[in-house]
Design a protein around this motif. Structure first.
Motif, PDB file in Angstrom:
ATOM      1  N   ALA A 194     -82.792  40.950  44.981  1.00 40.93           N
ATOM      2  CA  ALA A 194     -83.617  39.883  45.558  1.00 40.93           C
ATOM      3  C   ALA A 194     -85.057  40.358  45.497  1.00 40.93           C
ATOM      4  N   LEU A 195     -85.816  39.845  44.547  1.00 43.16           N
ATOM      5  CA  LEU A 195     -87.178  40.302  44.297  1.00 43.16           C
ATOM      6  C   LEU A 195     -88.166  39.344  44.948  1.00 43.16           C
ATOM      7  N   VAL A 196     -89.057  39.895  45.770  1.00 41.48           N
ATOM      8  CA  VAL A 196     -90.044  39.091  46.492  1.00 41.48           C
ATOM      9  C   VAL A 196     -91.444  39.581  46.127  1.00 41.48           C
ATOM     10  N   PRO A 197     -92.204  38.826  45.327  1.00 39.25           N
ATOM     11  CA  PRO A 197     -93.603  39.187  45.091  1.00 39.25           C
ATOM     12  C   PRO A 197     -94.402  39.070  46.392  1.00 39.25           C
ATOM     13  N   VAL A 198     -95.251  40.058  46.644  1.00 37.12           N
ATOM     14  CA  VAL A 198     -96.034  40.105  47.881  1.00 37.12           C
ATOM     15  C   VAL A 198     -97.479  40.401  47.504  1.00 37.12           C
ATOM     16  N   THR A 199     -98.399  39.524  47.889  1.00 35.82           N
ATOM     17  CA  THR A 199     -99.761  39.666  47.406  1.00 35.82           C
ATOM     18  C   THR A 199    -100.791  39.199  48.429  1.00 35.82           C
ATOM     19  N   ASN A 213     -89.217  28.516  47.568  1.00 35.73           N
ATOM     20  CA  ASN A 213     -89.103  27.684  46.374  1.00 35.73           C
ATOM     21  C   ASN A 213     -90.448  27.070  46.000  1.00 35.73           C
ATOM     22  N   GLY A 214     -91.494  27.881  46.152  1.00 40.41           N
ATOM     23  CA  GLY A 214     -92.829  27.480  45.734  1.00 40.41           C
ATOM     24  C   GLY A 214     -93.628  26.696  46.757  1.00 40.41           C
ATOM     25  N   LEU A 215     -93.030  26.344  47.892  1.00 40.02           N
ATOM     26  CA  LEU A 215     -93.710  25.522  48.898  1.00 40.02           C
ATOM     27  C   LEU A 215     -94.008  26.343  50.154  1.00 40.02           C
ATOM     28  N   PRO A 216     -95.199  26.173  50.743  1.00 40.62           N
ATOM     29  CA  PRO A 216     -95.544  26.929  51.960  1.00 40.62           C
ATOM     30  C   PRO A 216     -94.651  26.559  53.131  1.00 40.62           C
ATOM     31  N   ASP A 217     -94.227  27.587  53.859  1.00 47.60           N
ATOM     32  CA  ASP A 217     -93.420  27.381  55.072  1.00 47.60           C
ATOM     33  C   ASP A 217     -94.358  27.071  56.228  1.00 47.60           C
ATOM     34  N   ARG A 218     -94.361  25.847  56.706  1.00 42.98           N
ATOM     35  CA  ARG A 218     -95.324  25.414  57.726  1.00 42.98           C
ATOM     36  C   ARG A 218     -95.034  26.040  59.091  1.00 42.98           C
ATOM     37  N   ARG A 219     -93.778  26.289  59.390  1.00 47.55           N
ATOM     38  CA  ARG A 219     -93.452  26.892  60.688  1.00 47.55           C
ATOM     39  C   ARG A 219     -94.022  28.306  60.784  1.00 47.55           C
ATOM     40  N   VAL A 263    -100.164  33.338  37.987  1.00 47.03           N
ATOM     41  CA  VAL A 263     -99.446  34.467  37.384  1.00 47.03           C
ATOM     42  C   VAL A 263     -98.088  33.994  36.870  1.00 47.03           C
ATOM     43  N   ARG A 264     -97.754  34.393  35.663  1.00 44.78           N
ATOM     44  CA  ARG A 264     -96.470  34.052  35.043  1.00 44.78           C
ATOM     45  C   ARG A 264     -95.698  35.342  34.796  1.00 44.78           C
ATOM     46  N   LEU A 265     -94.695  35.583  35.636  1.00 46.47           N
ATOM     47  CA  LEU A 265     -93.938  36.834  35.566  1.00 46.47           C
ATOM     48  C   LEU A 265     -92.516  36.592  35.074  1.00 46.47           C
ATOM     49  N   PRO A 266     -91.930  37.568  34.370  1.00 47.36           N
ATOM     50  CA  PRO A 266     -90.510  37.475  34.011  1.00 47.36           C
ATOM     51  C   PRO A 266     -89.654  37.379  35.272  1.00 47.36           C
ATOM     52  N   GLY A 267     -88.643  36.537  35.234  1.00 46.94           N
ATOM     53  CA  GLY A 267     -87.752  36.396  36.382  1.00 46.94           C
ATOM     54  C   GLY A 267     -88.088  35.249  37.298  1.00 46.94           C
ATOM     55  N   ALA A 268     -89.286  34.666  37.171  1.00 48.46           N
ATOM     56  CA  ALA A 268     -89.664  33.522  38.001  1.00 48.46           C
ATOM     57  C   ALA A 268     -88.833  32.291  37.578  1.00 48.46           C
ATOM     58  N   PRO A 269     -88.705  31.295  38.457  1.00 55.62           N
ATOM     59  CA  PRO A 269     -89.348  31.144  39.777  1.00 55.62           C
ATOM     60  C   PRO A 269     -88.631  31.960  40.850  1.00 55.62           C
ATOM     61  N   TRP A 270     -89.373  32.244  41.921  1.00 49.11           N
ATOM     62  CA  TRP A 270     -88.876  33.086  42.989  1.00 49.11           C
ATOM     63  C   TRP A 270     -88.423  32.235  44.174  1.00 49.11           C
ATOM     64  N   PRO A 271     -87.228  32.499  44.712  1.00 46.19           N
ATOM     65  CA  PRO A 271     -86.831  31.776  45.930  1.00 46.19           C
ATOM     66  C   PRO A 271     -87.805  32.008  47.078  1.00 46.19           C
ATOM     67  N   TYR A 272     -88.315  33.242  47.171  1.00 50.89           N
ATOM     68  CA  TYR A 272     -89.319  33.564  48.192  1.00 50.89           C
ATOM     69  C   TYR A 272     -90.465  34.329  47.538  1.00 50.89           C
ATOM     70  N   THR A 295    -104.448  34.283  47.246  1.00 49.76           N
ATOM     71  CA  THR A 295    -104.173  32.970  47.822  1.00 49.76           C
ATOM     72  C   THR A 295    -103.030  32.312  47.045  1.00 49.76           C
ATOM     73  N   ILE A 296    -102.535  31.205  47.573  1.00 50.27           N
ATOM     74  CA  ILE A 296    -101.469  30.473  46.884  1.00 50.27           C
ATOM     75  C   ILE A 296    -101.909  30.102  45.469  1.00 50.27           C
ATOM     76  N   GLU A 297    -103.106  29.555  45.349  1.00 52.68           N
ATOM     77  CA  GLU A 297    -103.613  29.125  44.044  1.00 52.68           C
ATOM     78  C   GLU A 297    -103.716  30.295  43.080  1.00 52.68           C
ATOM     79  N   GLN A 298    -104.230  31.427  43.554  1.00 53.79           N
ATOM     80  CA  GLN A 298    -104.354  32.603  42.692  1.00 53.79           C
ATOM     81  C   GLN A 298    -102.996  33.141  42.267  1.00 53.79           C
ATOM     82  N   PHE A 299    -102.035  33.123  43.176  1.00 50.72           N
ATOM     83  CA  PHE A 299    -100.676  33.586  42.856  1.00 50.72           C
ATOM     84  C   PHE A 299    -100.020  32.687  41.817  1.00 50.72           C
ATOM     85  N   GLN A 300    -100.239  31.394  41.928  1.00 54.46           N
ATOM     86  CA  GLN A 300     -99.576  30.453  41.025  1.00 54.46           C
ATOM     87  C   GLN A 300    -100.092  30.536  39.594  1.00 54.46           C
TER      88      GLN A 300
END
Length: 266
Positions: free
Chosen positions: A54-59, A90-96, A69-78, A62-67
């Motif tokens: 379970a690979l989680v990119p952590v950076t 799944n690419g959407l910000p968690d509002r809670r 980047v095109r990495l092997p293995g994407a899209p990421w569940p988290y 910002t959301i825009e800057q992260f999006q």
């Protein structure tokens, strides 16, 4: 679960390659320009790792800057962006998550408006190239390192700490961050959710990698971790039990980091 920083850990600008001219793949474009790369070997390793863990990119991006980047293995569940300020599901910000974090920052920290105003009053165009706000959470300053006054960072951090903020430098950027906005907090929340959903085995380990001061807590609280032999943590000689340091510096450190993850996973 593998939580890994991106810039200068897995992906690199040409300026961060170090003494190497490897065969590379561009993984980020901006305004038609190639700006971030991985070695060919690292792209294959990352693809293998994404299939095995379970690979989680952590950076801190910002959301825009992260999006961008095109990495092997994407899209990421988290994924975690904005230094832990945003959890993407799944690419959407968690509002809670963001709502709870905003409430904590309001309760414990000086306002972003106050901090930005104070920082603006302390800088001038002789060394400050840009002052930016990121996702309504924190600010960063792009500086000319050769002209940065001695003691500026330490003095600014000393002003920030009693007000619930901190300052650190990553390359040419000086980040000013509310203390509750932390990669480690978001990573452990993602891990909790994945365990609760049965997406991780209860005995699975948390592995982490990063090169900067903003990664230190994430490395310290992982079950096992690795950092490259460059960056802010290397410059400050930061070490911790259970944190491995690569032999290589520059872009080839990414291959060691991914090999480490694959080896521990195996």
């Amino acid at each position: 679960m593998v939580a890994t920083d991106l810039d200068r850990t897995v992906i690199y600008s040409r300026a961060a390659f170090g003494p190497a001219e490897p065969e590379t793949v561009c993984v980020e474009h901006l305004d038609g320009r190639e700006i971030s790369y991985m070695t060919v070997a690292a792209t294959k390793q990352l693809g293998a790792l994404a299939s095995a863990a379970a690979l989680v990119p952590v950076t801190t991006r910002t959301i825009e800057q992260f999006q961008r980047v095109r990495l092997p293995g994407a899209p990421w569940p988290y994924a975690v962006t904005s230094n832990g300020g945003t959890i993407l599901r799944n690419g959407l910000p968690d509002r809670r998550w963001r709502s709870a974090l905003d409430a904590r920052v309001r309760a414990e920290c000086a306002s972003l408006v106050e901090v930005r105003a104070e920082l603006r009053a302390r800088v001038d165009e002789s060394f400050a190239l840009k002052l930016r706000e990121a996702d309504d959470l924190f600010v960063y300053l792009v500086v000319d390192l050769e002209r940065l006054p001695d003691g500026f960072l330490a003095e600014w951090d000393a002003w920030c700490r009693p007000r619930g903020w901190s300052a650190s430098r990553q390359g040419r950027k000086i980040y000013t961050m509310p203390l509750p906005v932390c990669k480690s907090h978001a990573v452990h929340e993602v891990r909790r959710r994945m365990l609760d959903a049965g997406e991780l085995h209860p005995d699975s380990r948390l592995l982490a990698a990063g090169d900067g001061a903003l990664d230190a807590e994430m490395l310290r609280t992982a079950d096992a971790a690795i950092r490259p032999r460059h960056g802010e943590l290397e410059q400050s000689n930061w070490n911790h039990p259970g944190v491995v340091v690569t032999a290589a510096s520059g872009i080839h450190a990414s291959e060691e980091i991914l090999d480490y993850f694959l080896g521990v996973r195996a």
